[in-house]
Design a protein around this motif. Structure first.
Motif, PDB file in Angstrom:
ATOM      1  N   GLY A 150      20.429  10.182  33.134  1.00 15.97           N
ATOM      2  CA  GLY A 150      21.619  11.005  33.156  1.00 15.97           C
ATOM      3  C   GLY A 150      22.578  10.628  32.055  1.00 15.97           C
ATOM      4  O   GLY A 150      22.180  10.061  31.034  1.00 15.97           O
ATOM      5  N   THR A 151      23.853  10.953  32.289  1.00 15.99           N
ATOM      6  CA  THR A 151      24.854  10.719  31.254  1.00 15.99           C
ATOM      7  C   THR A 151      26.049   9.958  31.798  1.00 15.99           C
ATOM      8  O   THR A 151      26.344   9.998  33.000  1.00 15.99           O
ATOM      9  CB  THR A 151      25.353  12.059  30.675  1.00 15.99           C
ATOM     10  OG1 THR A 151      25.926  12.843  31.724  1.00 15.99           O
ATOM     11  CG2 THR A 151      24.227  12.828  30.013  1.00 15.99           C
ATOM     12  N   VAL A 152      26.716   9.258  30.886  1.00 13.49           N
ATOM     13  CA  VAL A 152      27.970   8.576  31.177  1.00 13.49           C
ATOM     14  C   VAL A 152      29.003   9.048  30.158  1.00 13.49           C
ATOM     15  O   VAL A 152      28.659   9.560  29.083  1.00 13.49           O
ATOM     16  CB  VAL A 152      27.828   7.029  31.128  1.00 13.49           C
ATOM     17  CG1 VAL A 152      26.959   6.536  32.272  1.00 13.49           C
ATOM     18  CG2 VAL A 152      27.272   6.573  29.800  1.00 13.49           C
ATOM     19  N   GLU A 153      30.286   8.895  30.465  1.00 13.67           N
ATOM     20  CA  GLU A 153      31.363   9.368  29.593  1.00 13.67           C
ATOM     21  C   GLU A 153      31.503   8.559  28.316  1.00 13.67           C
ATOM     22  O   GLU A 153      31.937   9.078  27.296  1.00 13.67           O
ATOM     23  CB  GLU A 153      32.696   9.353  30.359  1.00 13.67           C
ATOM     24  CG  GLU A 153      32.766  10.379  31.468  1.00 13.67           C
ATOM     25  CD  GLU A 153      32.733  11.809  30.947  1.00 13.67           C
ATOM     26  OE1 GLU A 153      33.376  12.097  29.914  1.00 13.67           O
ATOM     27  OE2 GLU A 153      32.037  12.625  31.575  1.00 13.67           O
ATOM     28  N   ASP A 154      31.141   7.280  28.367  1.00 14.16           N
ATOM     29  CA  ASP A 154      31.350   6.377  27.233  1.00 14.16           C
ATOM     30  C   ASP A 154      30.096   5.527  27.055  1.00 14.16           C
ATOM     31  O   ASP A 154      29.548   5.003  28.026  1.00 14.16           O
ATOM     32  CB  ASP A 154      32.563   5.492  27.535  1.00 14.16           C
ATOM     33  CG  ASP A 154      32.985   4.610  26.379  1.00 14.16           C
ATOM     34  OD1 ASP A 154      32.127   4.220  25.569  1.00 14.16           O
ATOM     35  OD2 ASP A 154      34.184   4.294  26.291  1.00 14.16           O
ATOM     36  N   LEU A 212      19.968   6.222  30.310  1.00 16.95           N
ATOM     37  CA  LEU A 212      21.266   6.887  30.232  1.00 16.95           C
ATOM     38  C   LEU A 212      21.644   7.183  28.786  1.00 16.95           C
ATOM     39  O   LEU A 212      21.307   6.434  27.872  1.00 16.95           O
ATOM     40  CB  LEU A 212      22.353   6.001  30.865  1.00 16.95           C
ATOM     41  CG  LEU A 212      22.222   5.734  32.362  1.00 16.95           C
ATOM     42  CD1 LEU A 212      23.307   4.769  32.821  1.00 16.95           C
ATOM     43  CD2 LEU A 212      22.291   7.030  33.147  1.00 16.95           C
ATOM     44  N   THR A 213      22.358   8.281  28.610  1.00 21.22           N
ATOM     45  CA  THR A 213      22.903   8.637  27.314  1.00 21.22           C
ATOM     46  C   THR A 213      24.386   8.966  27.488  1.00 21.22           C
ATOM     47  O   THR A 213      24.852   9.170  28.604  1.00 21.22           O
ATOM     48  CB  THR A 213      22.177   9.858  26.705  1.00 21.22           C
ATOM     49  OG1 THR A 213      22.311  10.962  27.605  1.00 21.22           O
ATOM     50  CG2 THR A 213      20.709   9.566  26.458  1.00 21.22           C
ATOM     51  N   MET A 214      25.090   9.028  26.356  1.00 19.84           N
ATOM     52  CA  MET A 214      26.509   9.355  26.418  1.00 19.84           C
ATOM     53  C   MET A 214      26.660  10.868  26.550  1.00 19.84           C
ATOM     54  O   MET A 214      25.965  11.638  25.881  1.00 19.84           O
ATOM     55  CB  MET A 214      27.221   8.860  25.163  1.00 19.84           C
ATOM     56  CG  MET A 214      28.724   8.974  25.274  1.00 19.84           C
ATOM     57  SD  MET A 214      29.567   8.300  23.850  1.00 19.84           S
ATOM     58  CE  MET A 214      29.560   9.697  22.774  1.00 19.84           C
ATOM     59  N   HIS A 215      27.580  11.272  27.408  1.00 19.95           N
ATOM     60  CA  HIS A 215      27.870  12.686  27.622  1.00 19.95           C
ATOM     61  C   HIS A 215      28.556  13.224  26.369  1.00 19.95           C
ATOM     62  O   HIS A 215      29.552  12.690  25.920  1.00 19.95           O
ATOM     63  CB  HIS A 215      28.771  12.853  28.852  1.00 19.95           C
ATOM     64  CG  HIS A 215      29.139  14.255  29.149  1.00 19.95           C
ATOM     65  ND1 HIS A 215      28.263  15.134  29.720  1.00 19.95           N
ATOM     66  CD2 HIS A 215      30.288  14.943  28.943  1.00 19.95           C
ATOM     67  CE1 HIS A 215      28.854  16.297  29.869  1.00 19.95           C
ATOM     68  NE2 HIS A 215      30.079  16.206  29.402  1.00 19.95           N
ATOM     69  N   GLU A 216      28.010  14.270  25.797  1.00 13.81           N
ATOM     70  CA  GLU A 216      28.592  14.865  24.594  1.00 13.81           C
ATOM     71  C   GLU A 216      29.699  15.841  24.974  1.00 13.81           C
ATOM     72  O   GLU A 216      29.574  16.581  25.947  1.00 13.81           O
ATOM     73  CB  GLU A 216      27.504  15.591  23.799  1.00 13.81           C
ATOM     74  CG  GLU A 216      26.449  14.653  23.250  1.00 13.81           C
ATOM     75  CD  GLU A 216      25.383  15.386  22.460  1.00 13.81           C
ATOM     76  OE1 GLU A 216      25.673  16.491  21.946  1.00 13.81           O
ATOM     77  OE2 GLU A 216      24.283  14.852  22.360  1.00 13.81           O
ATOM     78  N   ALA A 217      30.757  15.829  24.201  1.00 16.60           N
ATOM     79  CA  ALA A 217      31.891  16.727  24.453  1.00 16.60           C
ATOM     80  C   ALA A 217      31.426  18.170  24.412  1.00 16.60           C
ATOM     81  O   ALA A 217      30.618  18.558  23.563  1.00 16.60           O
ATOM     82  CB  ALA A 217      32.982  16.486  23.416  1.00 16.60           C
ATOM     83  N   GLY A 218      31.935  18.972  25.332  1.00 17.90           N
ATOM     84  CA  GLY A 218      31.589  20.383  25.368  1.00 17.90           C
ATOM     85  C   GLY A 218      30.353  20.697  26.208  1.00 17.90           C
ATOM     86  O   GLY A 218      30.028  21.829  26.435  1.00 17.90           O
ATOM     87  N   ASN A 219      29.664  19.682  26.673  1.00 19.79           N
ATOM     88  CA  ASN A 219      28.456  19.920  27.488  1.00 19.79           C
ATOM     89  C   ASN A 219      28.697  19.512  28.906  1.00 19.79           C
ATOM     90  O   ASN A 219      29.148  18.594  29.311  1.00 19.79           O
ATOM     91  CB  ASN A 219      27.257  19.156  26.930  1.00 19.79           C
ATOM     92  CG  ASN A 219      26.762  19.749  25.640  1.00 19.79           C
ATOM     93  OD1 ASN A 219      26.902  20.930  25.428  1.00 19.79           O
ATOM     94  ND2 ASN A 219      26.188  18.917  24.802  1.00 19.79           N
TER      95      ASN A 219
END
Length: 117
Positions: A82-86, A110-117
Motif C-alpha cells: 500500500g501507500t504511506v503519506e511520507d 510500501l510506497t509513498m502516496h503521490e499527490a493527487g492520487n
C-alpha cells in the motif's frame, strides 16, 4: 474382625491406592510428553488474522496511518502493501511490524502516496 485380618485389609487398600495413583501419574506424564496435535487450518487462519490485527495496532501506535496499507500474515511472515503519506514512514512501518511478537519476517512493499492520487 481380628487384628491380623484388619492389618491385611488396610495394607491391601493402601497398596491398591498407591498402584492406582502411580498408573494415573504415568498417564499424565505420557500425555505431557506426547507431541502436540497438528494445528488445524482454522487455527492457522485465526493465528494469522490475530497477527495481522496486532501489526495494524503496532503501526497505529507508531503513528503510521494504516488505512491505505494491506497487511497479510502467513505463518509469521508479514507483508505490507500500500501507500504511506511520507517516505520516512516506510522504515518505521517495517520496524513496528518486526516488533510484534510472532512476526518472523517482514516484506515491505510500501510506497509513498503521490499527490493527487
Amino acid at each position: 474382625m481380628n487384628k491380623p485380618l484388619k492389618m491385611l485389609v488396610g495394607t491391601s487398600i493402601a497398596l491398591m491406592l498407591s498402584v492406582g495413583y502411580g498408573a494415573a501419574q504415568a498417564q499424565d506424564d505420557t500425555a505431557a510428553s506426547a507431541p502436540m496435535a497438528k494445528e488445524t487450518h482454522k487455527q492457522k487462519w485465526h493465528a494469522d488474522h490475530k497477527l495481522e490485527a496486532q501489526v495494524r495496532h503496532a503501526l497505529t501506535t507508531h503513528k503510521v496511518e494504516s488505512s491505505d496499507i494491506r497487511i497479510v500474515a502467513r505463518h509469521g511472515v508479514v507483508t505490507l502493501d500500500g501507500t504511506v503519506e511520507d517516505a520516512s514512514l516506510i522504515p518505521v512501518a517495517t520496524s513496528a511490524a518486526q516488533g510484534v511478537a510472532g512476526v518472523k519476517s517482514v516484506k515491505n512493499n510500501l510506497t509513498m502516496h503521490e499527490a493527487g492520487n
